[in-house]
Design a protein around this motif. Structure first.
Motif, PDB file in Angstrom:
ATOM      1  N   MET A   1       2.578  57.508  21.230  1.00 33.47           N
ATOM      2  CA  MET A   1       3.777  58.009  20.596  1.00 33.47           C
ATOM      3  C   MET A   1       4.809  58.454  21.644  1.00 33.47           C
ATOM      4  SD  MET A   1       5.078  58.351  17.723  1.00 33.47           S
ATOM      5  CE  MET A   1       5.914  59.286  16.529  1.00 33.47           C
ATOM      6  N   ALA A   2       4.314  58.977  22.759  1.00 30.69           N
ATOM      7  CA  ALA A   2       5.227  59.437  23.811  1.00 30.69           C
ATOM      8  C   ALA A   2       6.032  58.280  24.387  1.00 30.69           C
ATOM      9  CB  ALA A   2       4.453  60.154  24.917  1.00 30.69           C
ATOM     10  N   TYR A   3       5.388  57.130  24.559  1.00 31.01           N
ATOM     11  CA  TYR A   3       6.096  55.976  25.121  1.00 31.01           C
ATOM     12  C   TYR A   3       7.146  55.439  24.147  1.00 31.01           C
ATOM     13  CZ  TYR A   3       2.468  55.970  28.726  1.00 31.01           C
ATOM     14  OH  TYR A   3       1.637  56.315  29.755  1.00 31.01           O
ATOM     15  N   LEU A   4       6.835  55.462  22.859  1.00 29.36           N
ATOM     16  CA  LEU A   4       7.809  55.034  21.850  1.00 29.36           C
ATOM     17  C   LEU A   4       9.009  55.972  21.849  1.00 29.36           C
ATOM     18  CD1 LEU A   4       8.723  53.233  19.516  1.00 29.36           C
ATOM     19  CD2 LEU A   4       7.371  54.693  17.981  1.00 29.36           C
ATOM     20  N   THR A   5       8.745  57.259  21.923  1.00 27.51           N
ATOM     21  CA  THR A   5       9.828  58.238  21.991  1.00 27.51           C
ATOM     22  C   THR A   5      10.676  58.013  23.236  1.00 27.51           C
ATOM     23  OG1 THR A   5       8.479  59.855  20.802  1.00 27.51           O
ATOM     24  CG2 THR A   5      10.364  60.712  22.047  1.00 27.51           C
ATOM     25  N   LEU A   6      10.018  57.734  24.356  1.00 30.19           N
ATOM     26  CA  LEU A   6      10.739  57.456  25.598  1.00 30.19           C
ATOM     27  C   LEU A   6      11.602  56.204  25.455  1.00 30.19           C
ATOM     28  CD1 LEU A   6      11.381  57.930  28.574  1.00 30.19           C
ATOM     29  CD2 LEU A   6       9.265  56.714  29.135  1.00 30.19           C
ATOM     30  N   PHE A   7      11.031  55.147  24.886  1.00 29.75           N
ATOM     31  CA  PHE A   7      11.779  53.907  24.681  1.00 29.75           C
ATOM     32  C   PHE A   7      13.019  54.168  23.837  1.00 29.75           C
ATOM     33  CE2 PHE A   7      12.811  50.226  22.087  1.00 29.75           C
ATOM     34  CZ  PHE A   7      12.934  49.222  23.033  1.00 29.75           C
ATOM     35  N   LEU A   8      12.860  54.873  22.733  1.00 35.14           N
ATOM     36  CA  LEU A   8      13.986  55.133  21.828  1.00 35.14           C
ATOM     37  C   LEU A   8      15.024  56.046  22.465  1.00 35.14           C
ATOM     38  CD1 LEU A   8      12.031  55.511  18.460  1.00 35.14           C
ATOM     39  CD2 LEU A   8      13.401  53.546  19.233  1.00 35.14           C
ATOM     40  N   THR A   9      14.577  57.037  23.215  1.00 39.85           N
ATOM     41  CA  THR A   9      15.508  57.936  23.902  1.00 39.85           C
ATOM     42  C   THR A   9      16.282  57.181  24.970  1.00 39.85           C
ATOM     43  OG1 THR A   9      14.038  59.808  23.488  1.00 39.85           O
ATOM     44  CG2 THR A   9      15.691  60.087  25.216  1.00 39.85           C
ATOM     45  N   ALA A  10      15.598  56.349  25.740  1.00 39.34           N
ATOM     46  CA  ALA A  10      16.263  55.555  26.775  1.00 39.34           C
ATOM     47  C   ALA A  10      17.212  54.548  26.149  1.00 39.34           C
ATOM     48  CB  ALA A  10      15.226  54.850  27.647  1.00 39.34           C
ATOM     49  N   PHE A  11      16.824  53.980  25.022  1.00 40.61           N
ATOM     50  CA  PHE A  11      17.691  53.057  24.299  1.00 40.61           C
ATOM     51  C   PHE A  11      18.982  53.764  23.889  1.00 40.61           C
ATOM     52  CE2 PHE A  11      19.358  51.310  20.382  1.00 40.61           C
ATOM     53  CZ  PHE A  11      19.376  49.947  20.616  1.00 40.61           C
ATOM     54  N   ALA A  12      18.851  54.917  23.250  1.00 39.95           N
ATOM     55  CA  ALA A  12      20.031  55.668  22.807  1.00 39.95           C
ATOM     56  C   ALA A  12      20.900  56.078  23.988  1.00 39.95           C
ATOM     57  CB  ALA A  12      19.601  56.897  22.006  1.00 39.95           C
ATOM     58  N   ALA A  13      20.262  56.441  25.095  1.00 38.12           N
ATOM     59  CA  ALA A  13      21.014  56.883  26.280  1.00 38.12           C
ATOM     60  C   ALA A  13      21.875  55.767  26.858  1.00 38.12           C
ATOM     61  CB  ALA A  13      20.052  57.410  27.342  1.00 38.12           C
ATOM     62  N   ALA A  14      21.502  54.520  26.647  1.00 38.90           N
ATOM     63  CA  ALA A  14      22.266  53.397  27.192  1.00 38.90           C
ATOM     64  C   ALA A  14      23.415  52.976  26.290  1.00 38.90           C
ATOM     65  CB  ALA A  14      21.359  52.199  27.428  1.00 38.90           C
ATOM     66  N   THR A  15      23.373  53.403  25.042  1.00 43.02           N
ATOM     67  CA  THR A  15      24.466  53.074  24.135  1.00 43.02           C
ATOM     68  C   THR A  15      25.571  54.102  24.327  1.00 43.02           C
ATOM     69  OG1 THR A  15      23.607  54.406  22.310  1.00 43.02           O
ATOM     70  CG2 THR A  15      22.831  52.107  22.448  1.00 43.02           C
ATOM     71  N   LEU A  16      26.567  54.026  23.498  1.00 38.76           N
ATOM     72  CA  LEU A  16      27.671  54.974  23.600  1.00 38.76           C
ATOM     73  C   LEU A  16      27.335  56.319  22.960  1.00 38.76           C
ATOM     74  CD1 LEU A  16      30.540  52.435  22.892  1.00 38.76           C
ATOM     75  CD2 LEU A  16      29.721  53.259  25.093  1.00 38.76           C
ATOM     76  N   LEU A  17      26.101  56.475  22.497  1.00 43.80           N
ATOM     77  CA  LEU A  17      25.650  57.743  21.927  1.00 43.80           C
ATOM     78  C   LEU A  17      25.387  58.757  23.044  1.00 43.80           C
ATOM     79  CD1 LEU A  17      23.032  56.374  19.368  1.00 43.80           C
ATOM     80  CD2 LEU A  17      25.329  57.221  18.863  1.00 43.80           C
ATOM     81  N   PRO A  18      25.613  60.043  22.767  1.00 40.00           N
ATOM     82  CA  PRO A  18      25.328  61.060  23.788  1.00 40.00           C
ATOM     83  C   PRO A  18      23.834  61.396  23.825  1.00 40.00           C
ATOM     84  CG  PRO A  18      26.263  62.082  21.842  1.00 40.00           C
ATOM     85  CD  PRO A  18      26.246  60.601  21.585  1.00 40.00           C
ATOM     86  N   ALA A  19      23.106  60.754  24.694  1.00 43.94           N
ATOM     87  CA  ALA A  19      21.668  60.996  24.836  1.00 43.94           C
ATOM     88  C   ALA A  19      21.299  60.858  26.307  1.00 43.94           C
ATOM     89  CB  ALA A  19      20.882  60.002  23.989  1.00 43.94           C
ATOM     90  N   TYR A  20      20.236  61.568  26.695  1.00 44.45           N
ATOM     91  CA  TYR A  20      19.791  61.538  28.094  1.00 44.45           C
ATOM     92  C   TYR A  20      18.281  61.380  28.098  1.00 44.45           C
ATOM     93  CZ  TYR A  20      24.452  63.301  28.621  1.00 44.45           C
ATOM     94  OH  TYR A  20      25.814  63.434  28.538  1.00 44.45           O
ATOM     95  N   SER A  21      17.789  60.509  28.938  1.00 46.45           N
ATOM     96  CA  SER A  21      16.357  60.229  28.968  1.00 46.45           C
ATOM     97  C   SER A  21      15.654  60.827  30.179  1.00 46.45           C
ATOM     98  CB  SER A  21      16.135  58.718  28.940  1.00 46.45           C
ATOM     99  OG  SER A  21      16.814  58.108  30.023  1.00 46.45           O
TER     100      SER A  21
END
Length: 147
Positions: A1-21
Motif C-alpha cells: 500500500m505504501a508503494y501505491l501511495t508513493l506512486f499516486l503522490t508522485a503522479f500528483a506532484a508532477a501534474t499542475l496540482l500542488p503536491a510534493y512527494s
C-alpha cells in the motif's frame, strides 16, 4: 500500500496540482522500505504525471482561442520560443520544482515525440529521486556505514 501511495503522490506532484512527494520518499527510506522500489515507484508516478501534462499540452491548440483559456497567444509564443532554444533536451529539467511542470506542458505543445518525451523526463525524474534518496540516507547517517 505504501508503494501505491508513493506512486499516486508522485503522479500528483508532477501534474499542475500542488503536491510534493519528497517527504513521503524520505519517510519510506527511514522506515526501511526497499530503496529500489521507492525510487522506481516515485520515478514511474512522477514520469506518468508529466505525460499527463504532455497530453494536456497537445490539446492547447484546440482551446487557445477560447475566452476562458488562461494563457494568451503571446505567452504561448514566448513559451514555444524558450523551449526551442534548448529543444527537447530541456525535458531533462522536468524535475525542477519551479518550471518543471511547465516544461513538460510545453513539451506537449511542441509535440515532442512520445518516446523522446518519456525517456528524457524519466531520466531527469529518476536522477532527482536518486538524489532525494541519497540525501535522506546521508542525513540519517546510513550512507557509507557498515552493516
Amino acid at each position: 500500500m505504501a508503494y501505491l501511495t508513493l506512486f499516486l503522490t508522485a503522479f500528483a506532484a508532477a501534474t499542475l496540482l500542488p503536491a510534493y512527494s519528497e517527504i513521503l520518499v524520505g519517510t519510506l527510506v527511514n522506515q526501511d522500505y526497499a530503496l529500489f522500489w521507492i525510487w522506481f515507484w516515485a520515478t514511474a508516478g512522477n514520469t506518468l504525471g508529466s505525460v499527463v501534462n504532455g497530453i494536456i499540452g497537445r490539446q492547447v491548440d484546440r482551446f487557445k482561442h477560447k475566452r476562458w483559456f488562461p494563457v494568451s497567444e503571446l505567452q504561448l509564443h514566448k513559451a514555444r520560443n524558450r523551449f526551442n532554444r534548448y529543444g527537447q533536451w530541456s525535458l531533462l529539467l522536468g524535475w525542477l520544482p519551479i518550471g518543471g511542470d511547465a516544461l513538460t506542458l510545453v513539451g506537449g505543445i511542441m509535440r515532442v515525440p512520445w518516446l523522446n518525451f518519456v525517456v528524457l523526463v524519466a531520466i531527469g525524474k529518476g536522477l532527482r529521486y536518486a538524489f532525494v534518496i541519497w540525501v535522506v540516507l546521508e542525513a540519517s547517517g546510513l550512507v557509507g556505514s557498515s552493516p
